[in-house]
Design a protein around this motif. Structure first.
Motif, PDB file in Angstrom:
ATOM      1  N   TRP A   1      41.727  45.406  54.201  1.00 59.30           N
ATOM      2  CA  TRP A   1      41.928  44.647  52.969  1.00 59.30           C
ATOM      3  C   TRP A   1      40.974  45.096  51.870  1.00 59.30           C
ATOM      4  O   TRP A   1      41.358  45.191  50.703  1.00 59.30           O
ATOM      5  CB  TRP A   1      41.719  43.150  53.228  1.00 59.30           C
ATOM      6  CG  TRP A   1      41.838  42.304  52.004  1.00 59.30           C
ATOM      7  CD1 TRP A   1      42.997  41.789  51.476  1.00 59.30           C
ATOM      8  CD2 TRP A   1      40.790  41.884  51.129  1.00 59.30           C
ATOM      9  NE1 TRP A   1      42.718  41.074  50.333  1.00 59.30           N
ATOM     10  CE2 TRP A   1      41.359  41.118  50.106  1.00 59.30           C
ATOM     11  CE3 TRP A   1      39.414  42.090  51.115  1.00 59.30           C
ATOM     12  CZ2 TRP A   1      40.620  40.546  49.081  1.00 59.30           C
ATOM     13  CZ3 TRP A   1      38.665  41.527  50.091  1.00 59.30           C
ATOM     14  CH2 TRP A   1      39.269  40.759  49.093  1.00 59.30           C
TER      15      TRP A   1
ATOM     16  N   CYS B   1      43.647  38.933  53.320  1.00 61.36           N
ATOM     17  CA  CYS B   1      42.743  39.554  54.294  1.00 61.36           C
ATOM     18  C   CYS B   1      43.037  39.106  55.719  1.00 61.36           C
ATOM     19  O   CYS B   1      42.984  39.910  56.650  1.00 61.36           O
ATOM     20  CB  CYS B   1      41.281  39.296  53.939  1.00 61.36           C
ATOM     21  SG  CYS B   1      40.813  37.547  53.935  1.00 61.36           S
TER      22      CYS B   1
ATOM     23  N   PRO C   1      42.898  44.512  45.937  1.00 63.71           N
ATOM     24  CA  PRO C   1      43.079  43.359  46.816  1.00 63.71           C
ATOM     25  C   PRO C   1      43.222  42.000  46.135  1.00 63.71           C
ATOM     26  O   PRO C   1      44.117  41.232  46.492  1.00 63.71           O
ATOM     27  CB  PRO C   1      41.834  43.395  47.706  1.00 63.71           C
ATOM     28  CG  PRO C   1      41.432  44.814  47.714  1.00 63.71           C
ATOM     29  CD  PRO C   1      41.774  45.344  46.362  1.00 63.71           C
TER      30      PRO C   1
END
Length: 188
Positions: A145, A88, A71
């Motif tokens: 995420w 996110c 991420p």
């Protein structure tokens, strides 16, 4: 040069924390079961559909977002214009929007933000599903995420990694802070 190297090493270290748990093949059924346990009155078909949509749409978004990295590395690529989406809040916004299309009668969707008051951590956004009429605090976190396109879910009360706050509360606080900062510049 040393600062850049330290940054890269820190990023790699943080990215290593984003390793998803092993998949068992029954994730959709386990999520559906968790949603059904949120309380009486939840339509089992809606719980099944919500779980199925959450997993299939996460996989679809991972392809659309071109997820190939953990991420935080992907965030860097998005922020540099090398990937279309995948921050996110993109995940939270998109999964919430997709689940809202299901027009659930016994389930409600919420948005939440963590780390908004922590200057040493980046904000993190997520979607939460709960029984209709319940607050987000009785719900299940749906966070695609966290593991880079692999859906993380957990009852909010069990998610010790983040201290979730309703998105509207965070945004209102930021609005009021901005107004307070601008007040000295407003003249009568």
């Amino acid at each position: 040069m040393i600062k850049a190297l330290a940054f890269v090493l820190a990023l790699v270290g943080l990215a290593a924390c984003a390793t998803p748990p092993p998949q068992t093949g029954d994730e959709v059924q386990r999520l559906a079961a968790e949603i059904r346990t949120l309380g009486p009155g939840i339509d089992p078909e809606e719980a099944d559909r919500a779980a199925r949509v959450a997993y299939t749409y996460t996989a679809q978004l991972a392809k659309e977002y071109q997820i190939t990295d953990p991420p935080l590395i992907h965030n860097t690529k998005v922020n540099r214009g090398l990937r279309p989406r995948g921050l996110c809040w993109h995940w939270a916004e998109d999964i919430e929007r997709r689940l809202q299309q299901e027009n659930f009668e016994t389930l409600t969707l919420h948005r939440a933000i963590a780390n908004a008051d922590n200057p040493f951590r980046i904000d993190h956004s997520t979607a939460i599903i709960s029984r209709a009429g319940d607050s987000m605090y009785e719900g299940v976190v749906l966070d695609p995420w966290r593991y880079g396109g692999v859906l993380f879910w957990s009852p909010l009360s069990d998610d010790s990694r983040y201290d979730w706050v309703p998105r509207d509360v965070v945004l209102e606080k930021r609005r009021l802070e901005q107004v307070a900062r601008l007040k000295p510049y407003v003249t009568n």
